[in-house]
Scaffold this motif. Sequence first.
Motif, short mmCIF file in Angstrom:
data_model
loop_
_atom_site.label_atom_id
_atom_site.label_comp_id
_atom_site.label_asym_id
_atom_site.label_seq_id
_atom_site.Cartn_x
_atom_site.Cartn_y
_atom_site.Cartn_z
N GLY A 11 2.46 5.65 16.30
CA GLY A 11 2.98 4.32 16.59
C GLY A 11 1.92 3.25 16.43
N GLU A 77 12.37 3.16 12.35
CA GLU A 77 12.35 4.62 12.22
C GLU A 77 13.67 5.13 11.64
N ARG A 100 6.02 6.62 21.55
CA ARG A 100 6.10 5.34 20.87
C ARG A 100 5.75 4.19 21.82
#
Length: 254
Positions: A11, A77, A100
């Motif tokens: 991330g 994503e 994340r």
Amino acid sequence: MRQLLMLALAGFREAIRNRVTVVVAVFALVLIALTSVVMNLTVLSLDRVVTDFGLGVMSLLMISLTIFMSVGMLNRELERRTVFLIVSRPISRSLFIVGRYVGVMATLTLLLLAMSAVYAAQIVIFDVPTANSVPAAIAGLWCQLLLLSAMGLFFSSMSGQVTAAICVVGLYLVGQWTSDLHVLAVKLGPVMGAIARGGYYVLPNFARMDFKPQAAAGASVTMGEFLDGLGTSVGWSLLFLVGATLLFRRRDFK
């Protein structure tokens, strides 16, 4: 723990690829330009100008960036279909959300530290005396980013990017005035007073984490006030993060 760190690092790298570091450069240029202009137009003292604009611009950029990053991460994503590769591995969806979230907060913390360094450099350049509440104001901003990131993940787990952004911005703006609901409840009738009082208890109070007014006025922030803001941020962040994991676990990717 290793999987969590890998997800967080992924991330973080994603945020760096989006060139979020440009925000620091923008902050430095805006801070110097606005301070120079306002110094020639205002009757306020130099230390008040530097504090107001430094912390104000920092808050505006970091809060905007936090909302953009948190509400857009899951949707990006899904668009790139990378989430299908991740969830197909022996990694739980809950761990994916937490990873994340940690990655987003790592990026935001790094940027906030960089902006704080730029702000500190300006204070040294202009030789401005600062109150001891300025570090508390920056730490309070970090608490707000912590909560906003969790809110962004929560709303993006059940809606699109635009809807999630509207929800986060709306809840943030309402949360700035939550403290006034308790005062307003006394002046209203029984029904409206009960509604206002209920809103005071069920909405996140961002004002508890905002110490910019104290910093601008040169007032101090007590340890109790700071811990109250930190506790509010951590408590609500955990609540929204748990909600995000529950929603994401039930989400159908087909």
